[in-house]
Design a protein around this motif. Structure first.
Motif, short mmCIF file in Angstrom:
data_model
loop_
_atom_site.label_atom_id
_atom_site.label_comp_id
_atom_site.label_asym_id
_atom_site.label_seq_id
_atom_site.Cartn_x
_atom_site.Cartn_y
_atom_site.Cartn_z
N GLU A 64 35.81 21.50 30.01
CA GLU A 64 35.54 22.61 29.10
C GLU A 64 36.53 23.74 29.40
O GLU A 64 36.85 23.99 30.56
N TYR A 65 37.00 24.40 28.35
CA TYR A 65 37.93 25.51 28.51
C TYR A 65 37.20 26.82 28.32
O TYR A 65 36.54 27.04 27.30
N LEU A 66 37.30 27.71 29.31
CA LEU A 66 36.68 29.02 29.24
C LEU A 66 37.78 30.07 29.22
O LEU A 66 38.27 30.50 30.28
N GLN A 67 38.18 30.46 28.03
CA GLN A 67 39.27 31.42 27.90
C GLN A 67 38.80 32.80 28.34
O GLN A 67 37.68 33.22 28.06
N GLY A 68 39.67 33.51 29.05
CA GLY A 68 39.33 34.86 29.45
C GLY A 68 40.26 35.38 30.51
O GLY A 68 40.84 34.61 31.29
N ASN A 69 40.42 36.69 30.52
CA ASN A 69 41.24 37.37 31.52
C ASN A 69 40.31 37.90 32.60
O ASN A 69 39.47 38.76 32.33
N ILE A 70 40.45 37.42 33.83
CA ILE A 70 39.52 37.83 34.87
C ILE A 70 39.62 39.32 35.21
O ILE A 70 38.75 39.87 35.88
N ALA A 71 40.68 39.98 34.73
CA ALA A 71 40.78 41.43 34.92
C ALA A 71 39.78 42.19 34.06
O ALA A 71 39.50 43.36 34.31
N SER A 72 39.23 41.53 33.05
CA SER A 72 38.29 42.16 32.12
C SER A 72 36.85 41.86 32.51
O SER A 72 36.47 40.70 32.65
N ALA A 73 36.05 42.91 32.65
CA ALA A 73 34.64 42.72 32.98
C ALA A 73 33.93 41.91 31.91
O ALA A 73 33.09 41.04 32.20
N GLU A 74 34.25 42.19 30.65
CA GLU A 74 33.64 41.46 29.54
C GLU A 74 34.00 39.97 29.60
O GLU A 74 33.15 39.10 29.40
N ASP A 75 35.27 39.68 29.89
CA ASP A 75 35.70 38.28 29.97
C ASP A 75 35.06 37.58 31.17
O ASP A 75 34.69 36.40 31.08
N ARG A 76 34.96 38.29 32.28
CA ARG A 76 34.31 37.67 33.45
C ARG A 76 32.87 37.30 33.14
O ARG A 76 32.40 36.22 33.51
N GLU A 77 32.18 38.19 32.45
CA GLU A 77 30.79 37.90 32.07
C GLU A 77 30.73 36.68 31.16
O GLU A 77 29.83 35.84 31.30
#
Length: 256
Positions: free
Chosen positions: A55-68
């Motif tokens: 599964e692909y979980l797109q997101g920038n770990i620098a972003s709190a919203e993306d980490r969530e």
């Protein structure tokens, strides 16, 4: 049930090398990256070729919203996590002298390499502690991929070195905390590895290897890091939480 691993930055370079070896071990995989899924489809299909779920979980770990979103995605898609591989990171935008680094460039690198990794690990570690308490026999671990730059200083990559030194301490602190739950934490420090991250200085490193920069006369490849991760998740290094494994061809051995 198959074990599940989350590999940040897992669609290219060292992260993909790690993901391949985990797939060979039978792990279902959550791959995190910042690019659109269409851009990483080839890598995802290659991993699926090992017969595992990907599964692909797109997101920038620098972003709190993306980490969530990454954590909630893991919960929704898999309902558990057995291994967290913190691999995502960026090189400096420019290799500037320590006197010339701008605040913008410093913050960009630190927000991903240091801050993002810390807070993603914090969130995942809390969940892992709950999973381990509920299922004491589960084999759960955290692996941080840092760099020999955690201890090898470079005046033109100061922020990068500082970020990796910070993650080295994160590994130690998390090893102490997660021992409460029987969850080991490891740190892997790659040396010079053949990836697109070194594209601008590839020839320099090749020349360095020729001149004895490493004891083993080659640059590393992502598969080298993947094999070490595979050994760790198999439990081949028991009674070793908090240990640092340098995968650098002997580069950091002090020599006369």
């Amino acid at each position: 049930m198959s074990r599940v691993a989350l590999v940040t930055g897992g669609s290219r370079g060292i992260g993909l090398g790690i993901a391949k070896k985990l797939a060979e071990e039978g792990f279902n995989l959550a791959i995190n990256g910042v690019r659109e899924e269409a851009s990483v489809r080839e890598a995802l299909e290659e991993l699926k070729g090992f017969g595992v779920r990907v599964e692909y979980l797109q997101g920038n770990i620098a972003s709190a919203e993306d980490r969530e979103a990454i954590v909630s995605g893991m919960i929704a898609k898999f309902g558990k996590i057995d291994v967290l591989v913190n691999n995502a990171g960026v090189a400096p935008r420019t290799r500037s002298d320590v006197f010339d680094i701008t605040e913008d460039d410093f913050d960009h690198l630190m927000n991903i390499n240091q801050r993002g990794t810390f807070f993603l690990t914090q969130a995942i570690a809390k969940w892992m502690s709950e999973l381990k308490t509920a299922t004491p026999d589960s084999e759960i671990s955290i692996i941080n991929v840092t760099s020999i730059s955690a201890t090898v200083a470079s005046k033109i990559r100061a922020s990068y070195c500082m970020s990796k030194a910070s993650l080295a301490m994160l590994s130690q602190v998390m090893a102490v905390k997660m021992a409460e739950f029987g969850i080991p934490v490891y740190e892997i420090r790659p040396g010079v590895i053949e990836t697109d991250m070194i594209e601008k200085v590839r020839e320099k490193y090749h020349e360095g290897v020729k001149n004895g920069m490493t004891l083993e006369p080659r640059m590393g490849v992502p598969e080298d890091i993947g094999k070490v991760v595979a050994a760790l998740v198999r439990g081949d290094l028991p009674y070793s939480t908090g240990q640092v494994i340098c995968v650098d061809g002997g580069m950091t051995i002090a020599r006369m």
